[in-house]
Design an enzyme around this catalytic site. Structure first.
Site, mmCIF file in Angstrom:
data_model
loop_
_atom_site.group_PDB
_atom_site.id
_atom_site.type_symbol
_atom_site.label_atom_id
_atom_site.label_comp_id
_atom_site.label_asym_id
_atom_site.label_seq_id
_atom_site.Cartn_x
_atom_site.Cartn_y
_atom_site.Cartn_z
ATOM 1 N N CYS A 182 1.281 2.304 0.101
ATOM 2 C CA CYS A 182 1.522 1.675 1.401
ATOM 3 C C CYS A 182 0.705 2.359 2.495
ATOM 4 C CB CYS A 182 3.023 1.687 1.697
ATOM 5 S SG CYS A 182 3.496 0.550 3.001
ATOM 6 N N HIS A 192 5.884 -0.465 -3.421
ATOM 7 C CA HIS A 192 6.523 0.846 -3.564
ATOM 8 C C HIS A 192 7.150 1.044 -4.946
ATOM 9 C CE1 HIS A 192 6.281 2.130 0.698
ATOM 10 N NE2 HIS A 192 6.268 0.824 0.923
ATOM 11 N N GLU A 230 7.837 3.704 -6.326
ATOM 12 C CA GLU A 230 8.788 4.833 -6.306
ATOM 13 C C GLU A 230 10.205 4.373 -5.977
ATOM 14 O OE1 GLU A 230 6.690 4.077 -3.980
ATOM 15 O OE2 GLU A 230 7.469 4.511 -1.971
#
Lengths: 312, 985
Positions: free
Chosen positions: A148, A274, A276
């Site tokens: 990002c 994302h 994660e």
């Protein structure tokens, strides 16, 4: 897509106590603190790193408005790295050195408030402070990940895609076609590319949340080169991994549904979504219906960690 | 020499921001003459940069080489490309965040210090046959808020070759540093005048109390010894006004109220002590997880051993009325600081926002100084998005409520929760105390004239003279840097106490902290200013944002300053905490305030107020029956209070921090409504946090007690629906009222105060029945608008927020029907309670039968439901609220993208008419679906409570029948389309 059952199984396999490694320097602060997780993550003073056998060390950048360092560090730890959150100014002041790490990750966030343009000011700051360390890291071939705002930073640094090898900016990430910030879960389909981080990863299901994620090449020739050289690492896909899904599965209007790109070495990867945030079963939007794909995201991080291990 | 750089997208690239504005011009200004809109960024730099330097700044910093081009000291886009250009920049003194970042980045790039600021403005270039009047309307009603911004409109020919030229909005104030004496030894009339003129918002009694203090011979003697005049200085008067403001002291909640209800009369000595605090006190023995309540900036509870959670909900109504964007942004950042300043500091981990506006489709006249509700909504939404998203705090839950009574003042509730280790080393983090000798540090932003009188301003109704200085723009980036730095300093043990600079600025934060040490000596001239020209009193009460006050032991001060420098956070040593018993304020060598701490904090006389409850003269409508249930259901689904809020929700980041479990949107296509937010903030723990809200303002027109009871019930109901544990639920109260103090100008005052008392009683009863202590609260008492013929007051509104624990976040529950063939159950009782319902509102009726909360019955039901969810016996669970059963069923269908076949056989809702059965808003009900294989066990768990199997998840339509006659039959597409239509922007 993998069955629910296999996803569950994989989730079980990684269900173990998660501890984020990396010891803080000040013994005083550490003593008696039950809250060692937050501490280890927030503290980033000059650190003699605790070396564990065969664990590559991953530096996760923080500070100046970055904000996703905790979950990114967690994802890397889960995948077997020794993650350490380090404030930008601890690198620029010289108290932490990039060369002591095998993986460099820039998380998402709003560095400098996204003022002027997302990632622009952070990229400039990096250039003005620890560019030579960064350059050595790049030429060593160690993995670099930008998520990002981190992706925006790498693009604005010229580190991605860096077709010319001169670290000049060849593409940009600009406002979503919708003109809006959007938060939604997307499917990502890894492409045949120079990037080895997607081996065995059929797809990734994770959230996007950005206002400036539309990939724009400087000219059509750049886009053609990206395709030709296999640098379009990741594309948005629809349900069932449908290609060319259109909005909103491609949330920002990027051409060719580009979600992430890599450099020629395949070691530097940047992506807007994302992953994660999709390493835990319970954060999947349909986990209450038994659907989750955390194993895929963890595998992606493991692949990066595996490459990092090669530099120990 | 001032320079300017302009940046525009290269013509081959489309302009998403321009397009988005373009559609808004059509959508809500109904201007169709504009053909396209392009946006240019202009930077005016107050420093003589060489041509070479300007080129570097353009190429390496401001302009993206890929898709933008730039110009230096001339327009970037020539006037042949548009018919009108509108420039929007900030007024002098208004915080220009991008300008600040640009300055920092330019200085770093060039390795020089700029002599002045960087000022940004945006130029909007409109093409098409646009009339000047339309361009001006666009500027005024879409692009600029004239309170904080200035705009200029130029036709192409006026634009010429120079465009808008250099645009510098420097704050040029001469003077500053002045201290005035204010004589209080005057008549009552004059005391009132002083209070009015200085915007002190103090009553005559309060002014008299101040006068008594300053005319006390002993006080005069002491002051004399310090070289102080007998008359107070403006610094002192302002500090007293801030400290004694309604905002800070909650005078109404602490007042002695004489309550008349019918023939009965009684005295309530402080509704805060009698109800709010009392409820928690009664429960505190059983609730060992209460850590710190009512003493700090936020309430603190234990989350899991070793970790505590702090939560606070604030309102930011008045500023949001004047500047929806800035007001909401500042509100969010402000409540984030409450969390950061709670105990030794918690890390914000979620936001929850609840807004009350007038109908965004409102088509009536807009009173002076107010905005159209759609613009308010857009501004607040953008403010929350900027505040939450840019701070990296997920917005996990919230709601929007619409009623035209909020036209005069929108309500902007901003809530935040934070996580903190229970202990750092040996120190408990919920305790803090500034010690004598500790240095007073101010951390974060600089002080300007912005936000002066915020606390006193919010203690008054909104009127034509409301000060513009009360509005300000927050800066999430500066705050984020500060948050990171302070949490690091906290973990290093570098300070003894911390609090935020909110309302009242330094005067209130330092005044508060000095209470533990017993005094302070503070040097106002050492505070960093945004620009010169401030008087000491202004420095002391300014509410400039992004600031915290910290007590640092002298031995740690060096390390504290060093770390701050490394992290690029401004800190300044303003003085010392003492044990002198005095608030001692200096400016240069001069003492400008010397007040006894005891007088300042305890000298406020208790307010005495009259309340009188007027019985409502309400009745049920003569023809309550719906002529067409299908049509009415579809229409209900389009109502702003019921329809999909996806447009707003998608623009909030609810995933950052990686802890989101139950998201604001749920179901098959992630577009269904969630009852509560669930997060799992500790990655190695199975427990999660559940956050929900309850709000039923319409019921207050029938019964304020039931309004409060229903709000509390709704909060708890939503909490349980998501899987929250009743053992572990805490509530937060947030009262927004219209002025409840009787005067000839406010004849309704007594009734409104009586409603306040009744609502507190309702809340108290709910808390005790549900075993849910209140841990923090807030009140905002002057939500009225007065201007000429206009008088608009909000309905008495209580927001109840719930926070607590789900024992295993992986068992969290969502509202979407999940599997074909699952059985559908209704839990709870539907009664003849359409009073003040959404259905009646749609029919232009009020009715009389307000839903009455049966606490005991509900609690038993909720406990069983919690147990069923924990045992994994429930597939979906959705609470019934606005729109009743029919809407709740529709929503579970929409979320699950699957139909349902439901039939009532006369047991549930016995004796009710079809309309009552479908739309009544009785409290304590859920729609639950259960897998066939789990039904036997589910029923066994629920035994003893009201529950009934009413149908099956099936097909592609919602079918509802009563005693075998069809009430509703709607294909899913129609339900979904109706529900998504209103805000499908």
């Amino acid at each position: 897509m993998p069955s629910k059952k296999s996803a569950r199984k994989a989730a079980k396999a990684i269900k173990r106590k998660i501890v984020i490694k990396g010891k803080a320097s000040s013994a005083k602060v550490q003593s008696g603190a039950k809250a060692s997780q937050a501490k280890a993550l927030f503290l980033s003073k000059a650190v003699p790193l605790a070396v564990e056998a065969k664990k590559p060390r991953c530096i996760v950048l923080s500070g100046f408005g970055l904000n996703s360092e905790l979950e990114l560090a967690h994802a890397f730890s889960l995948a077997g790295a020794d993650s350490k959150i380090v404030h930008f100014s601890d690198i620029s002041s010289g108290s932490v050195k990039l060369e002591d790490f095998e993986i460099f990750a820039i998380p998402g966030g709003w560095s400098f408030g996204d003022d002027i343009a997302g990632g622009r000011v952070l990229a400039n700051k990096l250039k003005n402070t620890f560019k030579s360390q960064f350059d050595s890291f790049v030429s060593s071939g160690k993995p670099i990940l930008g998520v990002c705002n981190g992706f925006q930073t790498l693009v604005k640094l010229g580190a991605l895609p860096n077709l010319s090898g001169a670290f000049s900016q060849e593409s940009t990430l600009t406002f979503n076609k919708s003109g809006r910030f959007e938060d939604r879960w997307v499917y990502l389909k890894p492409q045949k590319s120079a990037c080895k981080y997607f081996e065995g990863v059929e797809f990734i299901n994770c959230p996007v949340r950005h206002g400036e994620g539309q990939f724009v090449p400087r000219d059509p020739a750049i886009l053609a080169q990206l395709q030709k050289q296999g640098l379009l690492a990741l594309k948005y896909a629809g349900e069932g991994l449908k290609e060319s899904p259109g909005y909103p599965a491609n949330p920002n209007g990027s051409p060719l549904d580009i979600a992430g790109i890599c450099d020629k070495s395949g070691k530097i990867l940047g992506l807007m979504p994302h992953p994660e945030c999709s390493v835990r079963r319970i954060t999947f939007p349909h986990f209450t219906s038994g659907i989750s794909h955390e194993a895929n995201s963890i595998r992606f991080f493991r692949n990066i960690v595996k490459v990092g291990t090669g530099y120990l | 020499m001032v320079c300017r750089i302009e940046i525009a997208l290269k013509p081959v690239f489309s302009d998403p921001n321009g397009s988005s504005l373009h559609s808004k011009m059509q959508d809500y200004l109904k201007i169709n003459t504009v053909h396209s809109v392009r946006v240019v960024d202009a930077y005016s730099i107050d420093h003589a940069l060489s041509e070479e330097e300007l080129l570097r700044v353009s190429q390496e910093l401001l302009c993206d080489p890929v898709n933008q081009h730039f110009s230096i000291n001339s327009p970037c886009v020539s006037n042949s490309n548009f018919s009108f250009a509108i420039s929007v920049g900030f007024k002098p003194g208004v915080k220009d965040n991008v300008g600040g970042t640009a300055r920092e980045a330019i200085e770093e790039l060039l390795g020089i210090k700029l002599s002045g600021n960087v000022y940004t403005s945006k130029h909007y270039l409109l093409s098409g046959k646009v009339a000047r009047a339309d361009a001006e309307k666009i500027a005024r009603e879409l692009l600029a808020n004239e309170l904080i911004q200035c705009f200029e409109v130029k036709s192409a020919s006026e634009f010429g070759t120079d465009g808008f030229g250099v645009q510098i909005q420097k704050m040029d104030i001469a003077g500053g540093g002045l201290v005035k004496e204010i004589d209080l030894n005057v008549s009552d009339k004059r005391l009132i005048e002083i209070s009015k003129q200085r915007l002190l918002a103090l009553s005559l009694d309060e002014m008299r109390a101040a006068k008594a203090y300053f005319t006390d011979p002993e006080v005069i003697q002491v002051r004399k010894s310090q070289g102080m005049p007998a008359a107070p200085t403006d610094v002192e008067i302002e500090v007293i006004a801030q400290t004694w403001s309604e905002h800070c002291k909650h005078k109404i909640f602490n007042a002695k109220i004489s309550m008349k209800s019918g023939k009965k009369k009684r005295i309530v000595d402080s509704i805060f002590k009698s109800f709010v605090k009392a409820a928690t006190h009664k429960l505190s023995k059983k609730k060992k997880w209460l850590v710190s309540v009512f003493t700090d900036n936020a309430g603190i509870i234990e989350f899991v051993p070793g970790w505590n959670v702090a939560m606070k909900v604030e309102t930011h109504n008045s500023p949001s009325a004047l500047d929806p964007y800035g007001g909401a942004l500042t509100g969010i950042l402000g409540v984030n600081r409450d969390i950061l300043g709670c105990g030794m500091g918690a890390k914000p981990i979620f936001n929850t926002d609840v807004f009350c506006f007038a109908d965004p489709r409102y088509s009536g006249e807009i009173p002076p100084r107010l905005f159209h509700p759609r613009r308010v909504l857009e501004g607040v939404r953008a403010g929350v998005a900027a505040g939450g998203n840019a701070s990296g705090i997920p917005t996990v839950n919230g709601s929007l409520y619409f009623d035209d009574k909020y036209l005069g003042k929108p309500l902007v509730y901003c809530g935040t929760g934070g996580l903190m280790p229970a202990q750092i080393g040996e120190k408990k983090t919920h305790e803090k105390a500034a010690l004598p000798g500790d240095r007073i540090f101010m951390v974060g932003g600089r002080i300007g004239k912005d936000g002066i009188h915020g606390a006193t301003f919010s203690s008054q109704e909104l009127h034509e003279g409301s000060p513009v200085s009360a509005v300000q723009l927050g800066d999430p980036y500066t705050q984020k840097k500060m948050v990171d730095f302070l949490l690091e300093a906290r973990d290093l043990g570098l300070y003894n106490a911390i609090t935020d600079n909110g309302a009242g600025g330094l005067s209130s934060s330092i005044g508060e902290m000095a209470q533990t040490s017993g005094g302070c000596i503070l040097h106002l001239d050492r505070a960093p200013l945004k620009y010169p020209g401030l008087d000491p009193w202004e420095i002391f009460v300014s509410e400039s944002q992004e600031r915290m006050s910290v007590a640092v032991p002298p031995s740690k001060a060096g390390q504290f300053v060093q770390l701050a420098r490394l992290r690029n956070v401004e800190v300044s040593d303003l003085g010392e905490f003492t044990a002198s018993g005095r608030l001692h304020i200096m400016y240069g060598a001069k003492t400008v305030a010397y007040l006894e701490m005891n007088f300042l904090h305890n000298g406020l006389p208790q307010l005495e107020l009259d309340a009188e409850l007027r019985a409502p003269s309400a009745s049920e409508p003569k023809k309550p029956e719906s002529a067409d249930l299908n049509a009415d259901l579809l229409l209900l689904l389009t109502r702003p209070n019921i329809c999909s809020k996806e447009y707003v929700i998608r623009q909030y980041d609810h995933e950052v921090q990686g802890s989101s479990v139950v998201k604001p949107l749920c179901g098959r296509n992630s577009d269904g409504p969630s009852d509560a937010g669930v997060i799992s903030p500790l990655f190695d723990r199975k427990e999660g946090l559940v956050i929900s809200n309850g709000l039923c303002p319409r019921f207050s027109s029938l019964d304020a007690y039931q309004m409060a009871a229903n709000a509390a019930d709704e909060a708890v109901r939503n909490y349980v629906a998501a899987g929250g544990s009743l053992e572990r639920v805490a509530l937060l109260d947030n009262f927004c009222w219209s002025d409840p103090i009787y005067s000839s100008e406010n004849p309704e005052g007594k009734h409104k105060l009586a409603q306040l008392v009744r609502s507190c009683e309702g809340l108290y009863d709910a808390c005790l029945a549900y075993g849910a202590p209140l841990i923090s609260g807030k009140d905002s008492m002057k939500n009225d608008y007065r201007h000429g013929k206009w008088r608009i007051s909000i309905p008495p509104t209580l927001l109840v927020s719930a926070i607590g624990r789900i024992e295993d976040a992986s068992l969290a529950m969502t509202s979407d029907f999940k599997n074909e063939g699952d059985s559908i159950y209704i839990l709870g009782k539907t009664l003849n309670e359409l009073g003040a319902s959404e259905y009646y509102a749609m029919k232009g009726q009020l009715g009389a039968n307000v839903p009455k909360v049966e606490f005991r019955r509900n609690f038993a039901l909720y406990s069983k439901l919690q147990s069923a969810i924990e045992k994994g016996l429930v597939a979906s669970c959705h609470d019934c609220s606005e729109g009743g059963l029919a809407v709740a069923l529709s929503e579970s269908c929409i979320a699950g993208a699957i139909g349902a076949s439901v039939s009532f056989q006369g047991k549930h809702g016995k004796g009710l008419t079809p309309t009552q059965l479908m739309f009544s808003e009785s409290a304590g009900r859920f729609i639950v679906s259960v897998k066939k294989k789990d039904e036997v066990r589910f029923k066994a768990v629920m035994r003893g409570s009201d529950f009934e199997m009413i149908g099956e998840v099936r097909g592609n339509a919602l079918e509802i029948s009563l005693n075998n006659s069809k009430l509703v039959s709607q294909p899913m597409e129609s339900l979904r389309a109706a529900w998504k239509k209103t805000m499908g922007w």
